[in-house]
Motif scaffolding. Structure first.
Motif, PDB file in Angstrom:
ATOM      1  N   ARG A 128      35.041 101.988  70.643  1.00 43.24           N
ATOM      2  CA  ARG A 128      33.781 101.474  71.180  1.00 43.24           C
ATOM      3  C   ARG A 128      33.613 101.887  72.639  1.00 43.24           C
ATOM      4  O   ARG A 128      32.514 102.253  73.074  1.00 43.24           O
ATOM      5  CB  ARG A 128      33.739  99.951  71.053  1.00 43.24           C
ATOM      6  CG  ARG A 128      33.626  99.425  69.629  1.00 43.24           C
ATOM      7  CD  ARG A 128      33.541  97.904  69.614  1.00 43.24           C
ATOM      8  NE  ARG A 128      33.564  97.360  68.274  1.00 43.24           N
ATOM      9  CZ  ARG A 128      32.510  97.264  67.468  1.00 43.24           C
ATOM     10  NH1 ARG A 128      31.316  97.692  67.919  1.00 43.24           N
ATOM     11  NH2 ARG A 128      32.613  96.756  66.268  1.00 43.24           N
ATOM     12  N   ASP A 129      34.712 101.807  73.400  1.00 44.41           N
ATOM     13  CA  ASP A 129      34.652 102.206  74.806  1.00 44.41           C
ATOM     14  C   ASP A 129      34.335 103.689  74.936  1.00 44.41           C
ATOM     15  O   ASP A 129      33.557 104.095  75.803  1.00 44.41           O
ATOM     16  CB  ASP A 129      35.986 101.886  75.480  1.00 44.41           C
ATOM     17  CG  ASP A 129      35.983 102.226  76.963  1.00 44.41           C
ATOM     18  OD1 ASP A 129      35.237 101.585  77.724  1.00 44.41           O
ATOM     19  OD2 ASP A 129      36.730 103.129  77.370  1.00 44.41           O
ATOM     20  N   SER A 130      34.924 104.493  74.064  1.00 43.33           N
ATOM     21  CA  SER A 130      34.655 105.933  74.081  1.00 43.33           C
ATOM     22  C   SER A 130      33.195 106.210  73.770  1.00 43.33           C
ATOM     23  O   SER A 130      32.553 107.053  74.423  1.00 43.33           O
ATOM     24  CB  SER A 130      35.561 106.640  73.072  1.00 43.33           C
ATOM     25  OG  SER A 130      35.297 108.010  73.019  1.00 43.33           O
ATOM     26  N   ASP A 131      32.639 105.498  72.801  1.00 44.14           N
ATOM     27  CA  ASP A 131      31.226 105.661  72.456  1.00 44.14           C
ATOM     28  C   ASP A 131      30.342 105.267  73.636  1.00 44.14           C
ATOM     29  O   ASP A 131      29.342 105.926  73.936  1.00 44.14           O
ATOM     30  CB  ASP A 131      30.868 104.817  71.234  1.00 44.14           C
ATOM     31  CG  ASP A 131      31.452 105.369  69.947  1.00 44.14           C
ATOM     32  OD1 ASP A 131      31.852 106.552  69.938  1.00 44.14           O
ATOM     33  OD2 ASP A 131      31.520 104.615  68.957  1.00 44.14           O
ATOM     34  N   ARG A 132      30.713 104.172  74.314  1.00 40.05           N
ATOM     35  CA  ARG A 132      29.922 103.701  75.457  1.00 40.05           C
ATOM     36  C   ARG A 132      29.907 104.738  76.573  1.00 40.05           C
ATOM     37  O   ARG A 132      28.870 104.995  77.189  1.00 40.05           O
ATOM     38  CB  ARG A 132      30.495 102.378  75.971  1.00 40.05           C
ATOM     39  CG  ARG A 132      29.798 101.830  77.210  1.00 40.05           C
ATOM     40  CD  ARG A 132      30.380 100.488  77.612  1.00 40.05           C
ATOM     41  NE  ARG A 132      31.803 100.565  77.885  1.00 40.05           N
ATOM     42  CZ  ARG A 132      32.312 101.003  79.034  1.00 40.05           C
ATOM     43  NH1 ARG A 132      31.523 101.427  80.005  1.00 40.05           N
ATOM     44  NH2 ARG A 132      33.619 101.013  79.224  1.00 40.05           N
ATOM     45  N   LYS A 133      31.065 105.354  76.823  1.00 42.01           N
ATOM     46  CA  LYS A 133      31.136 106.368  77.881  1.00 42.01           C
ATOM     47  C   LYS A 133      30.297 107.590  77.525  1.00 42.01           C
ATOM     48  O   LYS A 133      29.681 108.209  78.410  1.00 42.01           O
ATOM     49  CB  LYS A 133      32.588 106.758  78.138  1.00 42.01           C
ATOM     50  CG  LYS A 133      33.370 105.717  78.943  1.00 42.01           C
ATOM     51  CD  LYS A 133      34.754 106.235  79.282  1.00 42.01           C
ATOM     52  CE  LYS A 133      35.464 105.295  80.258  1.00 42.01           C
ATOM     53  NZ  LYS A 133      35.716 103.971  79.716  1.00 42.01           N
ATOM     54  N   ARG A 134      30.261 107.965  76.249  1.00 43.69           N
ATOM     55  CA  ARG A 134      29.428 109.102  75.857  1.00 43.69           C
ATOM     56  C   ARG A 134      27.950 108.807  76.115  1.00 43.69           C
ATOM     57  O   ARG A 134      27.196 109.686  76.545  1.00 43.69           O
ATOM     58  CB  ARG A 134      29.660 109.450  74.382  1.00 43.69           C
ATOM     59  CG  ARG A 134      30.884 110.309  74.147  1.00 43.69           C
ATOM     60  CD  ARG A 134      30.842 110.962  72.782  1.00 43.69           C
ATOM     61  NE  ARG A 134      31.024 109.991  71.722  1.00 43.69           N
ATOM     62  CZ  ARG A 134      32.213 109.654  71.216  1.00 43.69           C
ATOM     63  NH1 ARG A 134      33.313 110.207  71.706  1.00 43.69           N
ATOM     64  NH2 ARG A 134      32.306 108.773  70.250  1.00 43.69           N
ATOM     65  N   VAL A 135      27.549 107.559  75.857  1.00 43.81           N
ATOM     66  CA  VAL A 135      26.168 107.163  76.147  1.00 43.81           C
ATOM     67  C   VAL A 135      25.902 107.236  77.646  1.00 43.81           C
ATOM     68  O   VAL A 135      24.857 107.715  78.092  1.00 43.81           O
ATOM     69  CB  VAL A 135      25.890 105.736  75.626  1.00 43.81           C
ATOM     70  CG1 VAL A 135      24.535 105.236  76.116  1.00 43.81           C
ATOM     71  CG2 VAL A 135      25.933 105.714  74.108  1.00 43.81           C
ATOM     72  N   GLU A 136      26.877 106.772  78.444  1.00 45.79           N
ATOM     73  CA  GLU A 136      26.729 106.829  79.902  1.00 45.79           C
ATOM     74  C   GLU A 136      26.527 108.257  80.378  1.00 45.79           C
ATOM     75  O   GLU A 136      25.676 108.527  81.229  1.00 45.79           O
ATOM     76  CB  GLU A 136      27.988 106.260  80.573  1.00 45.79           C
ATOM     77  CG  GLU A 136      28.136 104.757  80.491  1.00 45.79           C
ATOM     78  CD  GLU A 136      29.444 104.299  81.093  1.00 45.79           C
ATOM     79  OE1 GLU A 136      30.165 105.144  81.654  1.00 45.79           O
ATOM     80  OE2 GLU A 136      29.761 103.108  80.990  1.00 45.79           O
ATOM     81  N   TYR A 137      27.304 109.186  79.850  1.00 47.46           N
ATOM     82  CA  TYR A 137      27.222 110.574  80.299  1.00 47.46           C
ATOM     83  C   TYR A 137      25.837 111.151  80.038  1.00 47.46           C
ATOM     84  O   TYR A 137      25.333 111.968  80.811  1.00 47.46           O
ATOM     85  CB  TYR A 137      28.283 111.430  79.617  1.00 47.46           C
ATOM     86  CG  TYR A 137      29.704 111.113  80.029  1.00 47.46           C
ATOM     87  CD1 TYR A 137      29.965 110.391  81.189  1.00 47.46           C
ATOM     88  CD2 TYR A 137      30.779 111.523  79.259  1.00 47.46           C
ATOM     89  CE1 TYR A 137      31.257 110.098  81.575  1.00 47.46           C
ATOM     90  CE2 TYR A 137      32.082 111.227  79.636  1.00 47.46           C
ATOM     91  CZ  TYR A 137      32.317 110.513  80.789  1.00 47.46           C
ATOM     92  OH  TYR A 137      33.600 110.216  81.176  1.00 47.46           O
ATOM     93  N   GLY A 138      25.227 110.717  78.936  1.00 51.61           N
ATOM     94  CA  GLY A 138      23.916 111.239  78.612  1.00 51.61           C
ATOM     95  C   GLY A 138      22.779 110.509  79.316  1.00 51.61           C
ATOM     96  O   GLY A 138      21.728 111.111  79.575  1.00 51.61           O
TER      97      GLY A 138
END
Length: 220
Positions: A128-138
């Motif tokens: 979930r944290d990894s998914d959240r960071k991917r959203v942040e990057y975009g």
């Protein structure tokens, strides 16, 4: 040192923690030492007791990407120890660390079913944290991503002072850049922007956050 809330060791009962210690042995590493190397085959895991590490990988172009910072209580190397695949990341000591090295981790989990379930929850949280960071990057610009990482460090390691929340940064600017998915120059500019707005004050491997609420607003 007490394990960080949410880290693996903090989820165990006293009896389970004792069983884990009995199954392994204590080891120490100096600052800057590679504890685990990406691509290595190994059958052991590490449970941090003291100090912090960075978990990182390298792109095909040789750039380092910092995937996470782990502190006391953190579990490292569990994926390769369980499925037998090569290490997916390098783990480097950001400061002197100590921890429990446990070999044949699958056998330990088989003997402690509740811990195996807790590990599943922990892995789910990481995804979930990894998914959240991917959203942040975009969705966020570099300044927003830097602000988000500073907030995370403040919440985990911050010390309240008369001038704000002081964070002893375990990361260099290069490493902070690798953690935010930006260049060192872009991170330097973002820090300068946050300083100019009076949100933070920076020094050698430290940051004082003067306005945590303001930093949270900038992180959005």
């Amino acid at each position: 040192m007490e394990p960080e809330p949410g880290e693996f060791l903090s989820m165990l009962t006293d009896e389970e923690a004792q069983a884990l210690r009995a199954a392994g042995r204590l080891r120490r590493w100096d600052r800057g030492t590679a504890v685990m190397n990406e691509g290595d085959l190994a059958d052991w895991v590490l449970v941090l007791l003291d100090g912090r590490v960075k978990v990182s990988s390298h792109t095909s172009g040789g750039n380092e990407v910092v995937l996470a910072v782990r502190g006391p209580g953190g579990l490292l190397g569990d994926m390769s120890a369980i499925d037998g695949s090569p290490r997916s990341a390098t783990v480097t000591a950001l400061e002197p660390i100590s921890g429990i090295v446990v070999r044949d981790f699958p056998a330990f989990l088989e003997a402690h079913g509740r811990i195996a379930v807790l590990l599943m929850k922990l892995v789910t949280g990481r995804l979930r944290d990894s998914d959240r960071k991917r959203v942040e990057y975009g969705a966020y610009d570099t300044t927003g991503r830097v602000a988000t990482r500073l907030i995370e460090l403040a919440e985990r390691y911050g010390e309240k002072t008369s001038s704000g929340v002081r964070v002893a940064l375990p990361l260099s600017q290069d490493e902070l850049a690798g953690w935010t998915g930006a260049s060192r120059e872009a991170v330097s500019k973002a820090l300068r922007t946050l300083r100019d707005r009076g949100l933070i004050e920076t020094g050698r491997r430290r940051v004082v956050i003067h306005d945590l609420d303001g930093l949270r607003k900038r992180a959005r």
